[in-house]
Design a protein around this motif. Structure first.
Motif, short mmCIF file in Angstrom:
data_model
loop_
_atom_site.label_atom_id
_atom_site.label_comp_id
_atom_site.label_asym_id
_atom_site.label_seq_id
_atom_site.Cartn_x
_atom_site.Cartn_y
_atom_site.Cartn_z
N LEU A 103 0.82 -1.21 0.00
CA LEU A 103 0.00 0.00 0.00
C LEU A 103 0.86 1.26 0.00
O LEU A 103 0.52 2.26 -0.65
N LEU A 104 1.98 1.23 0.71
CA LEU A 104 2.89 2.38 0.71
C LEU A 104 3.48 2.57 -0.68
O LEU A 104 3.54 3.70 -1.20
N ASP A 105 3.90 1.49 -1.31
CA ASP A 105 4.47 1.57 -2.65
C ASP A 105 3.44 2.06 -3.65
O ASP A 105 3.75 2.85 -4.56
N ARG A 106 2.20 1.61 -3.51
CA ARG A 106 1.13 2.02 -4.42
C ARG A 106 0.86 3.52 -4.32
O ARG A 106 0.52 4.17 -5.32
N ALA A 107 1.05 4.08 -3.14
CA ALA A 107 0.80 5.52 -2.95
C ALA A 107 1.73 6.36 -3.82
O ALA A 107 1.33 7.43 -4.31
N PHE A 108 2.96 5.90 -4.06
CA PHE A 108 3.89 6.64 -4.91
C PHE A 108 3.38 6.67 -6.36
O PHE A 108 3.45 7.71 -7.03
N TYR A 109 2.88 5.54 -6.84
CA TYR A 109 2.36 5.49 -8.22
C TYR A 109 1.09 6.32 -8.34
O TYR A 109 0.89 7.00 -9.36
N GLU A 110 0.25 6.28 -7.32
CA GLU A 110 -0.97 7.08 -7.34
C GLU A 110 -0.63 8.57 -7.34
O GLU A 110 -1.28 9.37 -8.03
N TYR A 111 0.39 8.93 -6.57
CA TYR A 111 0.79 10.35 -6.52
C TYR A 111 1.32 10.80 -7.88
O TYR A 111 0.99 11.89 -8.36
N ASN A 112 2.15 9.97 -8.50
CA ASN A 112 2.70 10.31 -9.80
C ASN A 112 1.59 10.50 -10.83
O ASN A 112 1.61 11.45 -11.62
N ARG A 113 0.61 9.60 -10.82
CA ARG A 113 -0.50 9.69 -11.77
C ARG A 113 -1.37 10.92 -11.51
O ARG A 113 -1.80 11.61 -12.44
N ALA A 114 -1.59 11.22 -10.22
CA ALA A 114 -2.42 12.37 -9.86
C ALA A 114 -1.73 13.69 -10.23
O ALA A 114 -2.38 14.63 -10.71
N VAL A 115 -0.42 13.77 -10.02
CA VAL A 115 0.31 14.98 -10.37
C VAL A 115 0.33 15.18 -11.88
O VAL A 115 0.18 16.31 -12.38
N ALA A 116 0.50 14.09 -12.64
CA ALA A 116 0.50 14.19 -14.10
C ALA A 116 -0.85 14.70 -14.59
O ALA A 116 -0.92 15.53 -15.52
N LYS A 117 -1.92 14.23 -13.97
CA LYS A 117 -3.25 14.68 -14.35
C LYS A 117 -3.44 16.15 -14.02
O LYS A 117 -3.98 16.93 -14.82
N GLN A 118 -2.97 16.57 -12.83
CA GLN A 118 -3.12 17.96 -12.41
C GLN A 118 -2.28 18.89 -13.29
O GLN A 118 -2.70 19.99 -13.63
N THR A 119 -1.10 18.43 -13.67
CA THR A 119 -0.21 19.24 -14.52
C THR A 119 -0.82 19.47 -15.90
O THR A 119 -0.60 20.52 -16.52
N SER A 120 -1.59 18.49 -16.37
CA SER A 120 -2.20 18.62 -17.70
C SER A 120 -3.47 19.46 -17.66
O SER A 120 -4.16 19.59 -18.67
#
Length: 250
Positions: free
Chosen positions: A40-57
């Motif tokens: 779950l901790l590792d998954r949070a990093f991938y979720e954060y990366n995906r969420a930031v990419a979406k926000q940046t776009s």
């Protein structure tokens, strides 16, 4: 920030008993719980990366819809800032929790965020991470050779090597490994045919995850115990919903 280990244990045990999915010992629970917590901790990093990419776009939101901020709230408690000092007898920095006496030394560092050195006038310089194989090439020229103004480092067997060697103190900002969860108990092996376990709260360790991860934590543990949804229609609906959510987030 914690999730009650006893609450998770009793919930998992209750579901296993209802499903008739076998016998769970505290030792089995603790081993599986450790794995799921790291997942779950590792998954949070991938979720954060995906969420930031979406926000940046430009497809992000503010306030209650600020997903990167929500995920950061999960990760921030694991972030630690510390200072490491070079031992006069070694050429490397030992990360926090490093045990050199162990046959397989490990550290408390789950993910390194940044390494820096303090220069005169309280000026901090970021130390760039490089591959170990690049060191000979950097030192092959005075122009590319590391200096206190442009220092570099690399990891080797969890140890940190910094160049130039004149740097004897560094600042390490990292994500710490979560404490291993532990459901401690005393066992009564005489009254019944199988041991009866009584919870020992003083010797137990809670999960160091955000409270919002509790349901995923329970489901993750149940998965390792073989509890699955057998109804194909329910399973198909759940998979379609998960795919839909993923597509919307992307």
């Amino acid at each position: 920030m914690a999730i009650d280990v006893n609450k998770v244990y009793t919930t998992v045990l209750s579901i296993l008993n209802k499903k008739g999915s076998g016998y769970m010992t505290p030792d089995n629970f603790n081993k599986i719980a450790k794995v799921v917590q790291l997942e779950l901790l590792d998954r949070a990093f991938y979720e954060y990366n995906r969420a930031v990419a979406k926000q940046t776009s430009g497809r992000g939101a503010q306030g209650y819809g600020d997903i990167p901020r929500k995920i950061m709230d999960k990760l921030d408690p694991f972030c630690v800032n510390t200072t490491l000092t070079l031992d006069s007898t070694s050429s490397y920095f030992e990360p926090p929790g490093y045990d050199s006496t162990s046959s397989y030394p490990v550290s408390d560092v789950y993910n390194t965020l940044s390494v820096s050195s303090q220069q005169s006038g309280n000026l901090y310089v970021d130390i760039e991470r490089i591959e170990k194989s690049k060191i000979p090439f950097l030192f092959s020229s005075k122009i590319t050779a590391p200096s206190e103004t442009f220092p570099v480092y690399y990891y080797s067997a969890d140890l940190i090597y910094v160049f130039p060697s004149t740097i004897t103190s560094i600042g390490l900002y990292y994500v710490a490994k979560p404490l291993d969860p532990n459901w401690s108990s005393t066992a009564d092996t005489t009254s019944f045919g199988t041991p009866i376990y009584s919870y020992n709260s003083s010797a137990s360790t809670n999960f160091t995850l955000h409270a919002s991860d509790e349901s995923d934590l329970i489901l993750g543990i149940l998965k390792y115990f073989g509890v699955t949804i057998k109804d194909p229609l329910v399973l198909q609906a759940a998979q379609q919903e998960e795919q839909s959510i993923t597509q919307q987030e992307q």
